[in-house]
Scaffold this motif. Sequence first.
Motif, PDB file in Angstrom:
ATOM      1  N   ALA A  16      31.058  38.838  31.306  1.00  0.00           N
ATOM      2  CA  ALA A  16      30.692  39.347  29.446  1.00  0.00           C
ATOM      3  C   ALA A  16      30.041  38.800  28.886  1.00  0.00           C
ATOM      4  O   ALA A  16      29.149  38.580  28.301  1.00  0.00           O
ATOM      5  CB  ALA A  16      32.112  39.312  29.311  1.00  0.00           C
ATOM      6  N   LEU A  34      29.090  28.053  25.388  1.00  0.00           N
ATOM      7  CA  LEU A  34      30.293  27.084  25.553  1.00  0.00           C
ATOM      8  C   LEU A  34      31.067  27.755  27.088  1.00  0.00           C
ATOM      9  O   LEU A  34      31.619  29.076  26.944  1.00  0.00           O
ATOM     10  CB  LEU A  34      30.720  26.794  24.423  1.00  0.00           C
ATOM     11  CG  LEU A  34      29.847  26.645  22.718  1.00  0.00           C
ATOM     12  CD1 LEU A  34      30.297  26.793  21.794  1.00  0.00           C
ATOM     13  CD2 LEU A  34      28.703  25.072  23.647  1.00  0.00           C
ATOM     14  N   ASP A  35      30.599  26.889  28.289  1.00  0.00           N
ATOM     15  CA  ASP A  35      31.567  27.204  29.105  1.00  0.00           C
ATOM     16  C   ASP A  35      32.623  26.022  29.458  1.00  0.00           C
ATOM     17  O   ASP A  35      32.083  24.997  29.931  1.00  0.00           O
ATOM     18  CB  ASP A  35      30.854  27.530  30.244  1.00  0.00           C
ATOM     19  CG  ASP A  35      31.548  28.499  31.157  1.00  0.00           C
ATOM     20  OD1 ASP A  35      32.430  29.029  31.018  1.00  0.00           O
ATOM     21  OD2 ASP A  35      31.093  28.787  32.462  1.00  0.00           O
ATOM     22  N   ASN A  37      34.594  25.333  32.480  1.00  0.00           N
ATOM     23  CA  ASN A  37      33.878  25.304  34.075  1.00  0.00           C
ATOM     24  C   ASN A  37      33.492  26.619  34.698  1.00  0.00           C
ATOM     25  O   ASN A  37      33.898  27.293  34.207  1.00  0.00           O
ATOM     26  CB  ASN A  37      35.398  25.076  34.381  1.00  0.00           C
ATOM     27  CG  ASN A  37      35.312  24.328  35.303  1.00  0.00           C
ATOM     28  OD1 ASN A  37      34.352  24.769  36.127  1.00  0.00           O
ATOM     29  ND2 ASN A  37      35.963  23.451  36.421  1.00  0.00           N
ATOM     30  N   LEU A  43      35.950  35.655  37.499  1.00  0.00           N
ATOM     31  CA  LEU A  43      34.355  36.571  39.107  1.00  0.00           C
ATOM     32  C   LEU A  43      33.781  35.586  39.641  1.00  0.00           C
ATOM     33  O   LEU A  43      33.721  35.168  41.225  1.00  0.00           O
ATOM     34  CB  LEU A  43      33.190  36.627  38.149  1.00  0.00           C
ATOM     35  CG  LEU A  43      31.541  37.384  39.139  1.00  0.00           C
ATOM     36  CD1 LEU A  43      31.979  38.321  39.667  1.00  0.00           C
ATOM     37  CD2 LEU A  43      30.840  37.688  38.148  1.00  0.00           C
ATOM     38  N   GLN A  48      34.363  37.347  47.191  1.00  0.00           N
ATOM     39  CA  GLN A  48      33.288  38.081  47.704  1.00  0.00           C
ATOM     40  C   GLN A  48      33.218  39.654  47.138  1.00  0.00           C
ATOM     41  O   GLN A  48      34.699  39.900  46.742  1.00  0.00           O
ATOM     42  CB  GLN A  48      33.915  38.851  49.329  1.00  0.00           C
ATOM     43  CG  GLN A  48      33.006  39.896  49.637  1.00  0.00           C
ATOM     44  CD  GLN A  48      33.078  40.051  51.095  1.00  0.00           C
ATOM     45  OE1 GLN A  48      33.598  39.910  51.392  1.00  0.00           O
ATOM     46  NE2 GLN A  48      31.517  41.652  51.493  1.00  0.00           N
ATOM     47  N   ILE A  49      32.326  39.394  46.527  1.00  0.00           N
ATOM     48  CA  ILE A  49      32.471  40.909  45.875  1.00  0.00           C
ATOM     49  C   ILE A  49      31.074  41.314  45.744  1.00  0.00           C
ATOM     50  O   ILE A  49      30.230  42.081  46.224  1.00  0.00           O
ATOM     51  CB  ILE A  49      31.773  41.075  43.911  1.00  0.00           C
ATOM     52  CG1 ILE A  49      32.118  41.835  42.786  1.00  0.00           C
ATOM     53  CG2 ILE A  49      30.421  40.234  43.522  1.00  0.00           C
ATOM     54  CD1 ILE A  49      31.766  41.469  41.446  1.00  0.00           C
ATOM     55  N   ASN A  51      31.344  45.453  44.590  1.00  0.00           N
ATOM     56  CA  ASN A  51      31.276  46.449  44.164  1.00  0.00           C
ATOM     57  C   ASN A  51      30.848  46.052  42.759  1.00  0.00           C
ATOM     58  O   ASN A  51      30.397  47.232  41.647  1.00  0.00           O
ATOM     59  CB  ASN A  51      32.480  47.472  43.737  1.00  0.00           C
ATOM     60  CG  ASN A  51      33.764  46.138  42.834  1.00  0.00           C
ATOM     61  OD1 ASN A  51      33.054  45.358  42.731  1.00  0.00           O
ATOM     62  ND2 ASN A  51      35.586  46.247  43.131  1.00  0.00           N
ATOM     63  N   ALA A  82      31.692  22.783  28.283  1.00  0.00           N
ATOM     64  CA  ALA A  82      32.157  22.305  26.579  1.00  0.00           C
ATOM     65  C   ALA A  82      33.505  23.722  27.041  1.00  0.00           C
ATOM     66  O   ALA A  82      33.192  23.927  26.749  1.00  0.00           O
ATOM     67  CB  ALA A  82      31.398  22.471  25.518  1.00  0.00           C
ATOM     68  N   VAL A  84      36.097  24.741  24.428  1.00  0.00           N
ATOM     69  CA  VAL A  84      36.469  24.951  22.708  1.00  0.00           C
ATOM     70  C   VAL A  84      38.065  25.148  22.576  1.00  0.00           C
ATOM     71  O   VAL A  84      38.791  25.673  23.672  1.00  0.00           O
ATOM     72  CB  VAL A  84      35.663  26.503  22.345  1.00  0.00           C
ATOM     73  CG1 VAL A  84      36.414  26.612  21.580  1.00  0.00           C
ATOM     74  CG2 VAL A  84      34.237  26.776  22.949  1.00  0.00           C
ATOM     75  N   MET A 115      42.148  34.367  32.779  1.00  0.00           N
ATOM     76  CA  MET A 115      42.567  33.709  33.200  1.00  0.00           C
ATOM     77  C   MET A 115      43.641  32.461  32.683  1.00  0.00           C
ATOM     78  O   MET A 115      44.054  31.703  33.028  1.00  0.00           O
ATOM     79  CB  MET A 115      41.719  32.939  34.539  1.00  0.00           C
ATOM     80  CG  MET A 115      40.698  33.703  35.035  1.00  0.00           C
ATOM     81  SD  MET A 115      41.944  34.523  36.458  1.00  0.00           S
ATOM     82  CE  MET A 115      41.816  33.277  37.484  1.00  0.00           C
ATOM     83  N   PHE A 247      42.473  29.128  21.552  1.00  0.00           N
ATOM     84  CA  PHE A 247      41.707  28.390  20.814  1.00  0.00           C
ATOM     85  C   PHE A 247      41.344  29.006  18.969  1.00  0.00           C
ATOM     86  O   PHE A 247      40.995  28.631  18.045  1.00  0.00           O
ATOM     87  CB  PHE A 247      40.556  27.937  20.837  1.00  0.00           C
ATOM     88  CG  PHE A 247      39.591  28.679  21.780  1.00  0.00           C
ATOM     89  CD1 PHE A 247      38.778  30.019  20.984  1.00  0.00           C
ATOM     90  CD2 PHE A 247      39.739  29.496  22.880  1.00  0.00           C
ATOM     91  CE1 PHE A 247      38.275  30.900  21.705  1.00  0.00           C
ATOM     92  CE2 PHE A 247      39.000  30.220  23.991  1.00  0.00           C
ATOM     93  CZ  PHE A 247      38.418  31.486  22.592  1.00  0.00           C
ATOM     94  N   ILE A 276      34.360  40.171  24.103  1.00  0.00           N
ATOM     95  CA  ILE A 276      34.121  41.046  24.916  1.00  0.00           C
ATOM     96  C   ILE A 276      34.948  40.367  26.555  1.00  0.00           C
ATOM     97  O   ILE A 276      34.901  39.418  26.509  1.00  0.00           O
ATOM     98  CB  ILE A 276      32.241  41.078  25.335  1.00  0.00           C
ATOM     99  CG1 ILE A 276      32.421  39.431  24.876  1.00  0.00           C
ATOM    100  CG2 ILE A 276      32.020  41.410  24.474  1.00  0.00           C
ATOM    101  CD1 ILE A 276      30.306  38.649  25.690  1.00  0.00           C
ATOM    102  N   ALA A 287      33.840  42.985  37.019  1.00  0.00           N
ATOM    103  CA  ALA A 287      32.771  42.337  36.669  1.00  0.00           C
ATOM    104  C   ALA A 287      31.624  43.021  35.555  1.00  0.00           C
ATOM    105  O   ALA A 287      30.964  43.166  34.738  1.00  0.00           O
ATOM    106  CB  ALA A 287      32.276  41.652  37.505  1.00  0.00           C
ATOM    107  N   VAL A 288      31.594  44.664  36.450  1.00  0.00           N
ATOM    108  CA  VAL A 288      30.513  45.520  36.071  1.00  0.00           C
ATOM    109  C   VAL A 288      30.594  46.198  34.557  1.00  0.00           C
ATOM    110  O   VAL A 288      30.062  46.054  33.375  1.00  0.00           O
ATOM    111  CB  VAL A 288      30.651  46.183  37.021  1.00  0.00           C
ATOM    112  CG1 VAL A 288      31.662  47.494  36.921  1.00  0.00           C
ATOM    113  CG2 VAL A 288      29.188  47.764  36.027  1.00  0.00           C
TER     114      VAL A 288
END
Length: 318
Positions: A16, A34-35, A37, A43, A48-49, A51, A82, A84, A115, A247, A276, A287-288
């Motif tokens: 997303a 900002l992620d 990890n 995802l 294995q993906i 589709n 980072a 949040v 998650m 957060f 999103i 994922a799509v």
Amino acid sequence: METIETDVVIIGGGPAGCSCALYTSRADLKTVILDKNPSVGALAITHQIANYPGVPTDISGEDLLQLMRDQAVQYGTDYRRAQVFGIDISGDWKTVFTPEGTFKGRALVVASGAMGRPASFKGEAEFLGRGVSYCATCDGAFYKSREVAVVGVNKEAIEEAQVLTKFASTVHWITSNDPKEEDHEAMELINKENVKHWSKTRLMKIQGTDAGVTGVALKNRSKEETQLLEVEGVFVYMSGSKPITDFLGDQIALKEDGGVVVDDFMATTSEGVWAIGDIRNTPFKQAVVAASDGCIAAMAIDRFLNSRKSIRVDWVHS
Ligand SMILES: Cc1cc2nc3c(=O)[nH]c(=O)nc-3n(C[C@H](O)[C@H](O)[C@H](O)COP(=O)(O)OP(=O)(O)OC[C@H]3O[C@@H](n4cnc5c(N)ncnc54)[C@H](O)[C@@H]3O)c2cc1C
């Protein structure tokens, strides 16, 4: 600490967040992801993906995500690791707080996935913020020369325990299912001088006083009785599925099921903030779908920031 101003701040670097960043970057909007990890989102942990349209069927989720991230970065996205821990969306500038710095965006996108997990250990909710934490990078320094426990065996637990070894006198690593011997990162952690591994051991209870956590009750699989371990901090890293919205405080409206409320353009009830992907907690977590949400939000943000009356499609390049 660093304060960075940008057009769009995106919290979360899953499909997303990366898709949204691809579109906002291509629309010439300065974009920061900002992620916390890149290895722990839904995802990223998919073995294995098969589709995701147009992509070979034997690709791993982590590799597909890497492609998405690289593509966004190629068009100018500033991707940063980072975690949040708070936001302030009261003004025109939306402020996002992380241990690595403060980020201010004219638009904010929350894409932290689902998650998360409801508190499941006795005492976990009661002592959250008073010794219980989900972020070693945020809180590790508070535990200099103190004893802490880390609960969980996933990649995030291992990485966060490594962070804590720099501060704590002893890191007690509690795993009910033990890591595999070929897991080099886990073995490296176990071999650290200030790490004590509590193998095949379950966390039964977190206990403390008004001042905070004082210890944990543990039970080894082969023993009858529980054992009390004195620690001042407990870092919990268990997998689950619940929108990650801790957060946000009470600044954005949530549905009864914990998902963020959005309209057709992925806009939340707070102006200048979009949500999103899995954080919406819809029945179709794919994922799509997350990528599609990102595209919709990006186009709406372009319209919002440039005061356009209509959506400008990405493929008109003149
Ligand atoms: C085991 C499993 C298998 C699946 N298999 C498939 C499949 O085969 N096909 C398919 O289409 N879908 C599959 N899915 C669903 C799909 O992976 C998700 O729908 C999709 O990844 C959701 O994307 P997202 O970007 O919303 O969230 P995520 O992919 O979960 O990404 C969220 C990101 O936010 C970050 N984050 C979280 N909290 C913070 C914070 N506080 N600060 C900063 N960053 C934060 C995380 O580190 C993560 O990188 C599967 C899911 C699981 C769990």
